[in-house]
Design a protein around this motif. Structure first.
Motif, PDB file in Angstrom:
ATOM      1  N   ASP A  57      37.760  41.900  57.487  1.00 37.08           N
ATOM      2  CA  ASP A  57      38.121  42.161  58.893  1.00 37.08           C
ATOM      3  C   ASP A  57      38.028  40.880  59.716  1.00 37.08           C
ATOM      4  O   ASP A  57      38.900  40.598  60.543  1.00 37.08           O
ATOM      5  CB  ASP A  57      37.221  43.238  59.502  1.00 37.08           C
ATOM      6  N   ARG A 111      41.022  38.688  58.934  1.00 33.21           N
ATOM      7  CA  ARG A 111      42.238  39.196  59.587  1.00 33.21           C
ATOM      8  C   ARG A 111      42.235  38.852  61.081  1.00 33.21           C
ATOM      9  O   ARG A 111      43.245  38.428  61.638  1.00 33.21           O
ATOM     10  CB  ARG A 111      42.365  40.697  59.383  1.00 33.21           C
ATOM     11  N   ARG A 112      41.080  39.041  61.729  1.00 30.68           N
ATOM     12  CA  ARG A 112      40.972  38.715  63.161  1.00 30.68           C
ATOM     13  C   ARG A 112      41.179  37.217  63.390  1.00 30.68           C
ATOM     14  O   ARG A 112      41.837  36.815  64.353  1.00 30.68           O
ATOM     15  CB  ARG A 112      39.622  39.158  63.721  1.00 30.68           C
ATOM     16  N   ASN A 140      42.979  35.173  61.514  1.00 34.77           N
ATOM     17  CA  ASN A 140      44.411  34.913  61.362  1.00 34.77           C
ATOM     18  C   ASN A 140      45.191  35.343  62.604  1.00 34.77           C
ATOM     19  O   ASN A 140      46.081  34.626  63.057  1.00 34.77           O
ATOM     20  CB  ASN A 140      44.961  35.614  60.115  1.00 34.77           C
ATOM     21  N   LYS A 141      44.849  36.515  63.144  1.00 34.94           N
ATOM     22  CA  LYS A 141      45.517  36.983  64.364  1.00 34.94           C
ATOM     23  C   LYS A 141      45.278  36.023  65.513  1.00 34.94           C
ATOM     24  O   LYS A 141      46.196  35.699  66.261  1.00 34.94           O
ATOM     25  CB  LYS A 141      45.020  38.383  64.755  1.00 34.94           C
ATOM     26  N   SER A 142      44.035  35.566  65.667  1.00 38.35           N
ATOM     27  CA  SER A 142      43.710  34.663  66.781  1.00 38.35           C
ATOM     28  C   SER A 142      44.440  33.329  66.654  1.00 38.35           C
ATOM     29  O   SER A 142      44.689  32.651  67.643  1.00 38.35           O
ATOM     30  CB  SER A 142      42.200  34.433  66.878  1.00 38.35           C
ATOM     31  N   ASN A 152      47.450  33.196  65.493  1.00 41.69           N
ATOM     32  CA  ASN A 152      48.865  33.592  65.478  1.00 41.69           C
ATOM     33  C   ASN A 152      49.513  33.399  64.112  1.00 41.69           C
ATOM     34  O   ASN A 152      50.675  33.020  64.010  1.00 41.69           O
ATOM     35  CB  ASN A 152      49.660  32.848  66.555  1.00 41.69           C
ATOM     36  N   PRO A 195      50.869  35.070  60.616  1.00 38.23           N
ATOM     37  CA  PRO A 195      51.355  36.378  60.170  1.00 38.23           C
ATOM     38  C   PRO A 195      50.376  37.017  59.195  1.00 38.23           C
ATOM     39  O   PRO A 195      49.759  36.327  58.391  1.00 38.23           O
ATOM     40  CB  PRO A 195      52.690  36.069  59.495  1.00 38.23           C
ATOM     41  N   LEU A 196      50.246  38.334  59.281  1.00 36.52           N
ATOM     42  CA  LEU A 196      49.327  39.070  58.417  1.00 36.52           C
ATOM     43  C   LEU A 196      50.017  39.655  57.195  1.00 36.52           C
ATOM     44  O   LEU A 196      49.386  40.350  56.399  1.00 36.52           O
ATOM     45  CB  LEU A 196      48.630  40.181  59.209  1.00 36.52           C
ATOM     46  N   SER A 197      51.298  39.400  57.063  1.00 36.40           N
ATOM     47  CA  SER A 197      52.041  39.894  55.899  1.00 36.40           C
ATOM     48  C   SER A 197      53.225  38.969  55.647  1.00 36.40           C
ATOM     49  O   SER A 197      53.635  38.202  56.532  1.00 36.40           O
ATOM     50  CB  SER A 197      52.546  41.316  56.145  1.00 36.40           C
ATOM     51  N   GLU A 216      55.927  39.990  58.117  1.00 29.69           N
ATOM     52  CA  GLU A 216      55.767  39.367  59.428  1.00 29.69           C
ATOM     53  C   GLU A 216      56.180  37.903  59.398  1.00 29.69           C
ATOM     54  O   GLU A 216      56.649  37.363  60.399  1.00 29.69           O
ATOM     55  CB  GLU A 216      54.308  39.433  59.885  1.00 29.69           C
ATOM     56  N   GLY A 223      51.324  43.867  54.174  1.00 29.48           N
ATOM     57  CA  GLY A 223      50.085  43.675  54.920  1.00 29.48           C
ATOM     58  C   GLY A 223      49.093  44.798  54.707  1.00 29.48           C
ATOM     59  O   GLY A 223      48.290  45.107  55.577  1.00 29.48           O
TER      60      GLY A 223
END
Length: 105
Positions: free
Chosen positions: A36, A39-40, A42-44, A46, A48-50, A53, A100
């Motif tokens: 988790d 993933r957070r 990677n999101k922060s 920017n 892609p999570l897949s 994406e 993803g």
């Protein structure tokens, strides 16, 4: 890959989670906290999570899936993976990466 490899050596990933002071009472909970967090992160950033994406075309992905899985199995790095992987499992890993999805096998 963490979710896939945890069946072979989950304690390694649980130890990392503990070092990062992540929450969890069991090995699985600690590993979930670690994934988790990643993933957070990677999101922060920017990221892609897949693969989807990232812009990988689904029909091209499906067309190349067998070739990619076979090539990954033949790659010398694959033999150093903590968990042995078959061509069919590699296909599932690629599909999970494309969509993803969490690896649960």
């Amino acid at each position: 890959m963490i979710d896939f490899n945890k069946k072979a050596d989950g304690s390694r990933f649980a130890d990392i989670a503990k070092m990062l002071d992540l929450s969890g009472n069991t090995e699985d909970e600690l590993i979930d906290s670690l994934t988790d967090l990643l993933r957070r992160l990677n999101k922060s950033l920017n990221l892609p999570l897949s693969l989807q994406e990232f812009g990988v075309n689904e029909s091209e992905f499906e067309k190349q899936l067998d070739r990619m899985a076979a090539g990954a199995i033949e790659d010398p790095c694959t033999s150093s993976n903590p968990r042995e992987v078959s061509v069919e499992e590699m296909k599932k890993l690629y599909i999970a990466a494309f969509k993803g999805e969490k690896v649960t096998f």
